[in-house]
Design a protein around this motif. Sequence first.
Motif, PDB file in Angstrom:
ATOM      1  N   SER A   1       0.831  -1.211   0.000  1.00  0.00           N
ATOM      2  CA  SER A   1       0.000   0.000   0.000  1.00  0.00           C
ATOM      3  C   SER A   1       0.859   1.252   0.000  1.00  0.00           C
ATOM      4  O   SER A   1       0.443   2.298  -0.507  1.00  0.00           O
ATOM      5  CB  SER A   1      -0.932  -0.007   1.213  1.00  0.00           C
ATOM      6  OG  SER A   1      -0.192  -0.037   2.426  1.00  0.00           O
ATOM      7  N   GLY A   2       2.060   1.140   0.564  1.00  0.00           N
ATOM      8  CA  GLY A   2       2.925   2.310   0.686  1.00  0.00           C
ATOM      9  C   GLY A   2       3.514   2.797  -0.615  1.00  0.00           C
ATOM     10  O   GLY A   2       4.058   3.899  -0.670  1.00  0.00           O
ATOM     11  N   VAL A   3       3.441   2.003  -1.680  1.00  0.00           N
ATOM     12  CA  VAL A   3       3.985   2.438  -2.970  1.00  0.00           C
ATOM     13  C   VAL A   3       2.887   2.894  -3.927  1.00  0.00           C
ATOM     14  O   VAL A   3       3.109   3.004  -5.132  1.00  0.00           O
ATOM     15  CB  VAL A   3       4.848   1.336  -3.627  1.00  0.00           C
ATOM     16  CG1 VAL A   3       6.073   1.057  -2.793  1.00  0.00           C
ATOM     17  CG2 VAL A   3       4.031   0.061  -3.849  1.00  0.00           C
ATOM     18  N   SER A   4       1.704   3.200  -3.385  1.00  0.00           N
ATOM     19  CA  SER A   4       0.617   3.682  -4.249  1.00  0.00           C
ATOM     20  C   SER A   4       0.988   5.006  -4.916  1.00  0.00           C
ATOM     21  O   SER A   4       0.495   5.325  -6.000  1.00  0.00           O
ATOM     22  CB  SER A   4      -0.680   3.833  -3.450  1.00  0.00           C
ATOM     23  OG  SER A   4      -0.501   4.711  -2.358  1.00  0.00           O
ATOM     24  N   HIS A   5       1.869   5.769  -4.290  1.00  0.00           N
ATOM     25  CA  HIS A   5       2.302   7.026  -4.913  1.00  0.00           C
ATOM     26  C   HIS A   5       3.022   6.757  -6.237  1.00  0.00           C
ATOM     27  O   HIS A   5       2.932   7.552  -7.174  1.00  0.00           O
ATOM     28  CB  HIS A   5       3.212   7.807  -3.967  1.00  0.00           C
ATOM     29  CG  HIS A   5       4.389   7.033  -3.466  1.00  0.00           C
ATOM     30  ND1 HIS A   5       5.552   6.892  -4.180  1.00  0.00           N
ATOM     31  CD2 HIS A   5       4.566   6.343  -2.304  1.00  0.00           C
ATOM     32  CE1 HIS A   5       6.395   6.150  -3.487  1.00  0.00           C
ATOM     33  NE2 HIS A   5       5.829   5.790  -2.347  1.00  0.00           N
ATOM     34  N   ALA A   6       3.730   5.637  -6.314  1.00  0.00           N
ATOM     35  CA  ALA A   6       4.433   5.294  -7.549  1.00  0.00           C
ATOM     36  C   ALA A   6       3.526   4.542  -8.519  1.00  0.00           C
ATOM     37  O   ALA A   6       3.577   4.758  -9.729  1.00  0.00           O
ATOM     38  CB  ALA A   6       5.665   4.453  -7.232  1.00  0.00           C
ATOM     39  N   CYS A   7       2.688   3.651  -7.969  1.00  0.00           N
ATOM     40  CA  CYS A   7       1.875   2.785  -8.830  1.00  0.00           C
ATOM     41  C   CYS A   7       0.568   3.427  -9.261  1.00  0.00           C
ATOM     42  O   CYS A   7      -0.074   2.943 -10.197  1.00  0.00           O
ATOM     43  CB  CYS A   7       1.573   1.477  -8.096  1.00  0.00           C
ATOM     44  SG  CYS A   7       3.052   0.568  -7.628  1.00  0.00           S
ATOM     45  N   VAL A   8       0.146   4.483  -8.574  1.00  0.00           N
ATOM     46  CA  VAL A   8      -1.123   5.134  -8.911  1.00  0.00           C
ATOM     47  C   VAL A   8      -0.894   6.574  -9.365  1.00  0.00           C
ATOM     48  O   VAL A   8      -1.232   6.958 -10.485  1.00  0.00           O
ATOM     49  CB  VAL A   8      -2.105   5.102  -7.714  1.00  0.00           C
ATOM     50  CG1 VAL A   8      -3.392   5.841  -8.061  1.00  0.00           C
ATOM     51  CG2 VAL A   8      -2.403   3.668  -7.303  1.00  0.00           C
ATOM     52  N   LEU A   9      -0.280   7.381  -8.480  1.00  0.00           N
ATOM     53  CA  LEU A   9      -0.170   8.810  -8.781  1.00  0.00           C
ATOM     54  C   LEU A   9       0.654   9.089 -10.034  1.00  0.00           C
ATOM     55  O   LEU A   9       0.282   9.923 -10.865  1.00  0.00           O
ATOM     56  CB  LEU A   9       0.440   9.552  -7.587  1.00  0.00           C
ATOM     57  CG  LEU A   9      -0.386   9.578  -6.296  1.00  0.00           C
ATOM     58  CD1 LEU A   9       0.334  10.386  -5.224  1.00  0.00           C
ATOM     59  CD2 LEU A   9      -1.776  10.147  -6.539  1.00  0.00           C
TER      60      LEU A   9
END
Length: 733
Positions: free
Chosen positions: A334-342
């Motif tokens: 969940s902590g890499v949503s900034h890379a995988c989503v944003l």
Amino acid sequence: EYEDKTSPAIDVRFPLVDVAAFDKACPNNGSGAVSIAIWTTTPWTLPANQAVCLHPELDYVVVQCDNERLVLAEALYEKALERYQLTGEVIARVKGATLEGLQLQHPFYDRKVPVILGDHVTTDAGTGAVHTAPGHGQDDYIVGLKYKLEVDNPVGGNGVFLPDTPVFAGESVFKANPQVIELLKEKSALLCHIDIRHSYPHCWRHKTPIIFRATPQWFVSMNQNGLRDQAMQAIATTKWMPDWGQKRIENMVSGRPDWCISRQRTWGVPIPLFVHQQSGELHPDSQALIEKVALAVEQEGIDAWFDMDASDLIGADAENYFKVTDTLDVWFDSGVSHACVLTRRDDLQRPADLYLEGSDQHRGWFQSSLLTSVATTGKAPYKAVLTHGFTVDAEGKKMSKSKGNTVSPQKVVNNLGADIIRLWVAATDYSAEMTVSDEILKRTADSYRRIRNTARYLLSNLNDFDPAANLVATEKLLPLDRWVMDRAYHLQLEILAAYESYQFHLIYQKVHNFCANELGSAYLDITKDRQYTMPADSLGRRSSQTAMYHILEALSRWIAPILSFTADELWEFIPGQRNASVLLNDWYQSLEPLSQDSVLSVADWQQLFSVREAVAKELENKRNHGEVKGGLTADVNLYAEDKLLEILNKVGDELKFVLITSSARRFAMADKPGTAINTGLTGLAVNIQASANSRCERCWHQTDDVGSHADHPELCGRCVENVDGDGETRRFA
């Protein structure tokens, strides 16, 4: 979480290997074998025992019991002997530090274990000597590192002893407890066994007892490459709401150990690495191999890695490497949503404007997002972080499916409507725990009706209003209408500031209070007369309609983010040309503050409403005593000090419309008669009497000119003018 559990509590002998060495370290005149007694509630961990730990500063006693000597903490030895049903004499005293390094015999394995020292040993219960298995406990592991003890973990991931475990191979750990106890009896090592009820760690999700076992893990270093320092700098440049969130995450990041990112689960995102069987080094092509695995997973799903044969990726090298089967910590996922989503969506931006979650996420998602973003980009993934509390029931207990105390959102939606639950969320101060119950939701529904009914009333008064043809210019509005526009203008500034700072409960409070007070208790009450008695196209009526129109345009936007369905429904009925949804618009820009040269200032209106409130209280007293039936049946004489009288005189005869009385005459305080009553407002006295005049059947005012016009014998002169003439002129209200 901790729950009560019944466990076998056992006291076990660990015999000294070299009694002569013990007697030298602790001179005594005793005889027989010497044993250090340990106490544990997890007999199944004894196969992994590597040492016995004493506190270096604690006082221990040597107790002579028949033909053996027992070493026990002085503070606990009497209770211990009572458990063992033994009597004995203290023959020596010694500090724990003195016994460091002595060798003990494992109670049932052919293994010698040392006496070690640790500050975690206490005298709360037991014997003051702690059986130490570094593979099965945090304190044991830490003290084991200090003494370079073997981290023996004979238990597999399924909670069963490994095949090479002597005696207990293939046995479940909890089921092995009775077997361990029987073996101790056979070896004459068991001093005592009783079952106790005690607090024991349980899985927070499954509510079942857990065990601790050490396994090799993968870590993200907090200090290598300055990750901790960079993270602390990123925290300082982020806005935290509430502001205590910053101190909370700073404390956690500054003191946290390295991040263990591996888990031993049968599901999850794999860690696709190959480790050399002898050296423990990663395969030299690890980065390229990860990319290959990622492409395979993209095509076939997560199982692609687990189904792959090592030789498919590294060929003949496969015999020298083992394939890692660990999965990633879900916080890493969940902590890499900034890379995988944003960063992967054109309509999103990085850093995000806001991350929001519960107050437990400073150690969870907020922190994992921060660390992964700082490690890869040097910056935080968010500009601001908002923390909210947990929803609790009417008794303040945390809601849980397992406890059955949850409130179903779908049930609330079905019974009260979606906007009620949205309003409850917005109305609650989320910085603390949020209480919800049927009674609270009922009160929320009452508040909702106040806002909705205010909007409906405003709409009903705009039935014949076309803004293209009937809108009155702001400078031509009556002073009362200018005042309510001013209030709406300043309220909007406060609402926008509350939205910017995510203080939704303030928005709810301010909108509700505006509907109940400025509108419901004052403006709408006063302007009823203008709306219903003046000619349809008169300035007085169109002026109030214009103010109502502006307020509706603004109100529909104020509530749109919260009461979305209500706002959209309201939007359809507001007069004038408009687009498909209120949600497609900006804040309303046609509200204007009261100008400095207004004949009545905001302060003047505040005074007038204070007078209105004071008169209303005295009218209520008169009504309760049966002297008047209501405001329009009363004549009011007001006696005021100079400054207040000056304001009252500005309004003149229209003061009766503000007070909603049949008449309102003004006098200086010096002229106050003895029958006048001092009100709660400083500088104001009133004399209220039932009007002796006839009532106008149209406006309900009681005046001396009712029946003065032959064609309209039941109307007052004002209503006659409004019906047959050019219409009355209003200057203020």
